[in-house]
Design a protein around this motif. Structure first.
Motif, PDB file in Angstrom:
ATOM      1  N   LYS A   8       0.900  -1.824   0.097  1.00  0.00           N
ATOM      2  CA  LYS A   8      -0.489  -0.113   0.153  1.00  0.00           C
ATOM      3  C   LYS A   8       0.492   1.114  -0.514  1.00  0.00           C
ATOM      4  CE  LYS A   8      -4.100  -1.935   1.812  1.00  0.00           C
ATOM      5  NZ  LYS A   8      -5.368  -1.633   2.676  1.00  0.00           N
ATOM      6  N   THR A   9       0.260   2.958  -0.541  1.00  0.00           N
ATOM      7  CA  THR A   9       1.203   3.540  -0.211  1.00  0.00           C
ATOM      8  C   THR A   9       1.884   4.271   1.444  1.00  0.00           C
ATOM      9  OG1 THR A   9      -0.517   4.354  -0.992  1.00  0.00           O
ATOM     10  CG2 THR A   9       0.744   5.983   0.231  1.00  0.00           C
ATOM     11  N   VAL A  10       3.279   4.684   0.515  1.00  0.00           N
ATOM     12  CA  VAL A  10       4.159   4.593   1.746  1.00  0.00           C
ATOM     13  C   VAL A  10       3.830   5.942   2.321  1.00  0.00           C
ATOM     14  CG1 VAL A  10       6.570   4.955   2.528  1.00  0.00           C
ATOM     15  CG2 VAL A  10       5.927   2.949   1.194  1.00  0.00           C
ATOM     16  N   PHE A  11       3.896   6.490   3.620  1.00  0.00           N
ATOM     17  CA  PHE A  11       3.393   8.211   4.015  1.00  0.00           C
ATOM     18  C   PHE A  11       4.256   8.819   4.508  1.00  0.00           C
ATOM     19  CE2 PHE A  11      -1.305   6.594   3.772  1.00  0.00           C
ATOM     20  CZ  PHE A  11      -1.563   7.942   2.842  1.00  0.00           C
ATOM     21  N   GLY A  12       5.639   7.771   4.818  1.00  0.00           N
ATOM     22  CA  GLY A  12       6.634   8.082   5.222  1.00  0.00           C
ATOM     23  C   GLY A  12       8.468   7.801   5.316  1.00  0.00           C
ATOM     24  N   VAL A  13       9.009   7.993   5.383  1.00  0.00           N
ATOM     25  CA  VAL A  13      10.528   7.488   5.666  1.00  0.00           C
ATOM     26  C   VAL A  13      11.358   7.899   6.591  1.00  0.00           C
ATOM     27  CG1 VAL A  13      12.149   7.169   4.035  1.00  0.00           C
ATOM     28  CG2 VAL A  13      10.862   6.845   3.167  1.00  0.00           C
ATOM     29  N   ALA A  14      12.213   7.426   7.123  1.00  0.00           N
ATOM     30  CA  ALA A  14      13.495   7.903   7.516  1.00  0.00           C
ATOM     31  C   ALA A  14      14.643   7.085   7.565  1.00  0.00           C
ATOM     32  CB  ALA A  14      12.918   7.804   9.127  1.00  0.00           C
ATOM     33  N   CYS A  26       4.012   2.934   6.208  1.00  0.00           N
ATOM     34  CA  CYS A  26       2.946   1.900   4.979  1.00  0.00           C
ATOM     35  C   CYS A  26       2.154   1.644   5.859  1.00  0.00           C
ATOM     36  CB  CYS A  26       3.158   0.906   4.739  1.00  0.00           C
ATOM     37  SG  CYS A  26       2.697  -0.086   2.723  1.00  0.00           S
ATOM     38  N   TRP A  27       0.833   2.116   4.744  1.00  0.00           N
ATOM     39  CA  TRP A  27      -0.666   2.450   5.132  1.00  0.00           C
ATOM     40  C   TRP A  27      -1.279   1.015   4.913  1.00  0.00           C
ATOM     41  CZ3 TRP A  27      -3.618   5.708   7.280  1.00  0.00           C
ATOM     42  CH2 TRP A  27      -5.060   5.843   7.467  1.00  0.00           C
ATOM     43  N   ASP A  28      -0.564  -0.040   5.065  1.00  0.00           N
ATOM     44  CA  ASP A  28      -0.954  -1.790   5.673  1.00  0.00           C
ATOM     45  C   ASP A  28      -0.708  -1.448   6.833  1.00  0.00           C
ATOM     46  OD1 ASP A  28       1.421  -1.696   5.668  1.00  0.00           O
ATOM     47  OD2 ASP A  28       2.106  -3.853   4.638  1.00  0.00           O
ATOM     48  N   GLY A  29      -0.279  -0.808   7.958  1.00  0.00           N
ATOM     49  CA  GLY A  29      -0.357  -0.491   9.390  1.00  0.00           C
ATOM     50  C   GLY A  29       1.461  -1.191   9.568  1.00  0.00           C
ATOM     51  N   GLN A  30       1.797  -1.678   8.821  1.00  0.00           N
ATOM     52  CA  GLN A  30       3.365  -2.651   9.001  1.00  0.00           C
ATOM     53  C   GLN A  30       4.774  -1.687   9.061  1.00  0.00           C
ATOM     54  OE1 GLN A  30       3.338  -6.057   9.827  1.00  0.00           O
ATOM     55  NE2 GLN A  30       1.641  -5.276  10.149  1.00  0.00           N
ATOM     56  N   LEU A  31       5.592  -1.678   9.900  1.00  0.00           N
ATOM     57  CA  LEU A  31       6.882  -0.573   9.874  1.00  0.00           C
ATOM     58  C   LEU A  31       7.866  -1.495   8.877  1.00  0.00           C
ATOM     59  CD1 LEU A  31       9.093   1.488  10.572  1.00  0.00           C
ATOM     60  CD2 LEU A  31       8.864  -0.029  13.424  1.00  0.00           C
ATOM     61  N   ARG A  32       9.085  -1.650   8.360  1.00  0.00           N
ATOM     62  CA  ARG A  32       9.578  -1.603   7.774  1.00  0.00           C
ATOM     63  C   ARG A  32      10.945  -1.398   7.410  1.00  0.00           C
ATOM     64  NH1 ARG A  32       4.484  -2.264   4.654  1.00  0.00           N
ATOM     65  NH2 ARG A  32       4.480  -4.933   4.187  1.00  0.00           N
ATOM     66  N   SER A  54       3.427   8.253   9.855  1.00  0.00           N
ATOM     67  CA  SER A  54       5.210   8.815   9.854  1.00  0.00           C
ATOM     68  C   SER A  54       5.876   7.770  10.914  1.00  0.00           C
ATOM     69  CB  SER A  54       5.130  10.154  10.839  1.00  0.00           C
ATOM     70  OG  SER A  54       4.533  10.204  11.682  1.00  0.00           O
ATOM     71  N   VAL A  55       6.856   7.992  10.748  1.00  0.00           N
ATOM     72  CA  VAL A  55       7.849   7.495  11.242  1.00  0.00           C
ATOM     73  C   VAL A  55       9.126   8.276  11.357  1.00  0.00           C
ATOM     74  CG1 VAL A  55       9.139   6.426   9.224  1.00  0.00           C
ATOM     75  CG2 VAL A  55       9.576   5.647  11.268  1.00  0.00           C
ATOM     76  N   ALA A  56      10.564   7.708  12.657  1.00  0.00           N
ATOM     77  CA  ALA A  56      10.879   8.462  12.698  1.00  0.00           C
ATOM     78  C   ALA A  56      11.794   8.603  13.761  1.00  0.00           C
ATOM     79  CB  ALA A  56      10.507   9.825  13.339  1.00  0.00           C
ATOM     80  N   TYR A  57      13.087   8.323  13.199  1.00  0.00           N
ATOM     81  CA  TYR A  57      14.670   7.370  14.337  1.00  0.00           C
ATOM     82  C   TYR A  57      14.499   9.430  15.113  1.00  0.00           C
ATOM     83  CZ  TYR A  57      15.814   4.164  11.310  1.00  0.00           C
ATOM     84  OH  TYR A  57      16.176   2.881   9.876  1.00  0.00           O
ATOM     85  N   SER A  58      14.877   8.515  16.661  1.00  0.00           N
ATOM     86  CA  SER A  58      15.669   9.646  18.039  1.00  0.00           C
ATOM     87  C   SER A  58      16.755  10.184  17.370  1.00  0.00           C
ATOM     88  CB  SER A  58      15.421   8.811  19.282  1.00  0.00           C
ATOM     89  OG  SER A  58      16.328   9.672  20.084  1.00  0.00           O
ATOM     90  N   PRO A  59      16.550  11.400  17.526  1.00  0.00           N
ATOM     91  CA  PRO A  59      18.176  12.183  17.402  1.00  0.00           C
ATOM     92  C   PRO A  59      19.105  12.036  18.181  1.00  0.00           C
ATOM     93  CG  PRO A  59      16.661  13.396  18.013  1.00  0.00           C
ATOM     94  CD  PRO A  59      15.974  12.686  17.981  1.00  0.00           C
ATOM     95  N   LEU A  60      18.223  11.256  19.532  1.00  0.00           N
ATOM     96  CA  LEU A  60      19.328  10.622  20.782  1.00  0.00           C
ATOM     97  C   LEU A  60      19.938   9.916  20.703  1.00  0.00           C
ATOM     98  CD1 LEU A  60      16.904  13.514  23.334  1.00  0.00           C
ATOM     99  CD2 LEU A  60      19.442  14.044  22.002  1.00  0.00           C
TER     100      LEU A  60
END
Length: 92
Positions: A8-14, A26-32, A54-60
């Protein structure tokens, strides 16, 4: 440059360059999580009951990653151990 397929659609990349990886929401609910150089999938983590926004790595601490979802939760993951650490509920 590689094409990374998702169901499905990917809404965020980190990106986490020091570890040579990137993660997708991804809109399928999976973090890859993928290897940057080969684009091979390293992990697929589930737990959300709705699509990911969305997805984000911690800067710390780059081993921590957050995802937000249509299920109104934010989840914090340990990407080294590939496990869920915390669930923050009722986010709007």
């Amino acid at each position: 440059l590689a094409v990374v397929q998702h169901p499905k659609t990917v809404f965020g990349v980190a990106v986490r360059p020091e570890a040579g990886e990137f993660a997708t929401a991804c809109w399928d609910g999976q973090l890859r999580i993928f290897d940057i150089s080969s684009a091979e999938k390293k992990a697929e983590l589930s737990g959300h009951t709705g699509g990911l926004y969305s997805v984000a790595y911690s800067p710390l601490d780059g081993s921590l990653l957050a995802t937000s979802s249509a299920d109104r939760t934010v989840r914090i993951w340990d990407v080294q151990r590939l496990q869920l650490l915390w669930v923050l509920r009722r986010h709007k």
